[in-house]
Design a protein around this motif. Structure first.
Motif, mmCIF file in Angstrom:
data_model
loop_
_atom_site.group_PDB
_atom_site.id
_atom_site.type_symbol
_atom_site.label_atom_id
_atom_site.label_comp_id
_atom_site.label_asym_id
_atom_site.label_seq_id
_atom_site.Cartn_x
_atom_site.Cartn_y
_atom_site.Cartn_z
ATOM 1 N N ARG A 125 33.735 43.873 47.681
ATOM 2 C CA ARG A 125 33.401 42.835 48.660
ATOM 3 C C ARG A 125 31.885 42.745 48.862
ATOM 4 O O ARG A 125 31.302 41.667 48.835
ATOM 5 N N HIS A 126 31.239 43.883 49.031
ATOM 6 C CA HIS A 126 29.794 43.899 49.244
ATOM 7 C C HIS A 126 29.036 43.480 47.984
ATOM 8 O O HIS A 126 27.964 42.868 48.084
ATOM 9 N N THR A 127 29.582 43.796 46.826
ATOM 10 C CA THR A 127 28.970 43.343 45.572
ATOM 11 C C THR A 127 28.978 41.824 45.495
ATOM 12 O O THR A 127 27.973 41.205 45.155
ATOM 13 N N LEU A 128 30.102 41.228 45.838
ATOM 14 C CA LEU A 128 30.189 39.762 45.806
ATOM 15 C C LEU A 128 29.273 39.122 46.847
ATOM 16 O O LEU A 128 28.641 38.098 46.581
ATOM 17 N N ILE A 129 29.172 39.727 48.019
ATOM 18 C CA ILE A 129 28.253 39.206 49.048
ATOM 19 C C ILE A 129 26.820 39.277 48.527
ATOM 20 O O ILE A 129 26.058 38.314 48.668
ATOM 21 N N ALA A 130 26.453 40.391 47.909
ATOM 22 C CA ALA A 130 25.088 40.545 47.391
ATOM 23 C C ALA A 130 24.803 39.535 46.283
ATOM 24 O O ALA A 130 23.687 39.019 46.186
ATOM 25 N N LEU A 131 25.785 39.241 45.467
ATOM 26 C CA LEU A 131 25.581 38.272 44.381
ATOM 27 C C LEU A 131 25.390 36.860 44.914
ATOM 28 O O LEU A 131 24.707 36.047 44.300
ATOM 29 N N ASP A 132 25.978 36.572 46.067
ATOM 30 C CA ASP A 132 25.876 35.239 46.662
ATOM 31 C C ASP A 132 24.694 35.100 47.618
ATOM 32 O O ASP A 132 24.462 34.025 48.144
ATOM 33 N N THR B 95 45.476 40.124 44.233
ATOM 34 C CA THR B 95 45.817 41.505 44.548
ATOM 35 C C THR B 95 44.506 42.274 44.688
ATOM 36 O O THR B 95 43.471 41.845 44.147
ATOM 37 N N PRO B 96 44.507 43.391 45.381
ATOM 38 C CA PRO B 96 43.254 44.154 45.524
ATOM 39 C C PRO B 96 42.650 44.563 44.176
ATOM 40 O O PRO B 96 41.444 44.485 43.990
ATOM 41 N N GLU B 97 43.483 44.967 43.240
ATOM 42 C CA GLU B 97 42.935 45.366 41.937
ATOM 43 C C GLU B 97 42.347 44.174 41.182
ATOM 44 O O GLU B 97 41.335 44.303 40.494
ATOM 45 N N ALA B 98 42.943 43.002 41.331
ATOM 46 C CA ALA B 98 42.378 41.795 40.716
ATOM 47 C C ALA B 98 41.049 41.434 41.374
ATOM 48 O O ALA B 98 40.115 40.982 40.703
ATOM 49 N N PHE B 99 40.941 41.642 42.672
ATOM 50 C CA PHE B 99 39.700 41.381 43.393
ATOM 51 C C PHE B 99 38.585 42.302 42.892
ATOM 52 O O PHE B 99 37.450 41.860 42.662
ATOM 53 N N VAL B 100 38.894 43.580 42.720
ATOM 54 C CA VAL B 100 37.919 44.547 42.222
ATOM 55 C C VAL B 100 37.500 44.166 40.795
ATOM 56 O O VAL B 100 36.310 44.192 40.451
ATOM 57 N N ASP B 101 38.454 43.780 39.971
ATOM 58 C CA ASP B 101 38.177 43.357 38.603
ATOM 59 C C ASP B 101 37.304 42.099 38.593
ATOM 60 O O ASP B 101 36.367 41.984 37.803
ATOM 61 N N TYR B 102 37.593 41.165 39.473
ATOM 62 C CA TYR B 102 36.803 39.934 39.590
ATOM 63 C C TYR B 102 35.355 40.250 39.969
ATOM 64 O O TYR B 102 34.417 39.683 39.394
ATOM 65 N N ALA B 103 35.158 41.152 40.912
ATOM 66 C CA ALA B 103 33.803 41.544 41.298
ATOM 67 C C ALA B 103 33.059 42.148 40.102
ATOM 68 O O ALA B 103 31.874 41.866 39.902
ATOM 69 N N ALA B 104 33.745 42.951 39.313
ATOM 70 C CA ALA B 104 33.126 43.539 38.119
ATOM 71 C C ALA B 104 32.723 42.447 37.134
ATOM 72 O O ALA B 104 31.622 42.494 36.569
ATOM 73 N N ASP B 105 33.589 41.479 36.940
ATOM 74 C CA ASP B 105 33.266 40.372 36.027
ATOM 75 C C ASP B 105 32.067 39.572 36.514
ATOM 76 O O ASP B 105 31.181 39.226 35.737
ATOM 77 N N ARG B 106 32.036 39.266 37.806
ATOM 78 C CA ARG B 106 30.899 38.519 38.364
ATOM 79 C C ARG B 106 29.601 39.300 38.206
ATOM 80 O O ARG B 106 28.558 38.729 37.881
ATOM 81 N N THR C 286 28.897 41.586 35.931
ATOM 82 C CA THR C 286 28.539 41.608 34.518
ATOM 83 C C THR C 286 27.900 40.286 34.096
ATOM 84 O O THR C 286 26.902 40.266 33.382
ATOM 85 N N CYS C 287 28.454 39.185 34.558
ATOM 86 C CA CYS C 287 27.923 37.865 34.193
ATOM 87 C C CYS C 287 26.571 37.585 34.846
ATOM 88 O O CYS C 287 25.739 36.893 34.272
ATOM 89 N N SER C 288 26.346 38.108 36.032
ATOM 90 C CA SER C 288 25.120 37.804 36.755
ATOM 91 C C SER C 288 23.918 38.581 36.223
ATOM 92 O O SER C 288 22.796 38.105 36.284
ATOM 93 N N SER C 289 24.152 39.770 35.735
ATOM 94 C CA SER C 289 23.039 40.617 35.292
ATOM 95 C C SER C 289 23.495 41.514 34.146
ATOM 96 O O SER C 289 23.591 42.733 34.302
ATOM 97 N N PRO C 290 23.749 40.922 32.974
ATOM 98 C CA PRO C 290 24.341 41.707 31.886
ATOM 99 C C PRO C 290 23.440 42.791 31.300
ATOM 100 O O PRO C 290 23.934 43.699 30.657
#
Length: 69
Positions: free
Chosen positions: A57-64, A5-16, A18-22
Motif C-alpha cells: 500500500r505504501h509503495t503504491l502511495i509513494a509511486l503516485d 485478493t491481498p496477494e494479487a494486491f501485493v503482486d500488483y504493487a511489485a509490478d508497478r 518494476t515498471c516505474s523504476s526498472p
C-alpha cells in the motif's frame, strides 16, 4: 479498480514498482521481495501478510506521489 485478493494486491504493487523504476536496484529488490511474498502467500503467517499488504500500500502511495525536490 476491482477488488483484488491481498496477494494479487501485493503482486500488483511489485509490478508497478518494476515498471516505474526498472534499473533502480533498491526498487528492484523490493519488487522481487513482494513478488516472492505474493507467490508464497499461503505459507506466510497473518502478521507477515498484514505487513506485506502495508508495504504494498505504501509503495503504491509513494509511486503516485510526485517527488518533492
Amino acid at each position: 479498480m476491482s477488488q483484488m485478493t491481498p496477494e494479487a494486491f501485493v503482486d500488483y504493487a511489485a509490478d508497478r514498482l518494476t515498471c516505474s523504476s526498472p534499473t533502480d536496484r533498491r526498487d528492484r529488490a523490493l519488487a522481487e521481495l513482494l513478488k516472492y511474498a505474493a507467490a508464497t502467500w499461503q505459507h506466510q503467517d497473518e502478521f507477515m501478510r498484514e505487513d506485506l499488504t502495508a508495504v504494498a500500500r505504501h509503495t503504491l502511495i509513494a509511486l503516485d506521489t510526485p517527488p518533492t525536490n
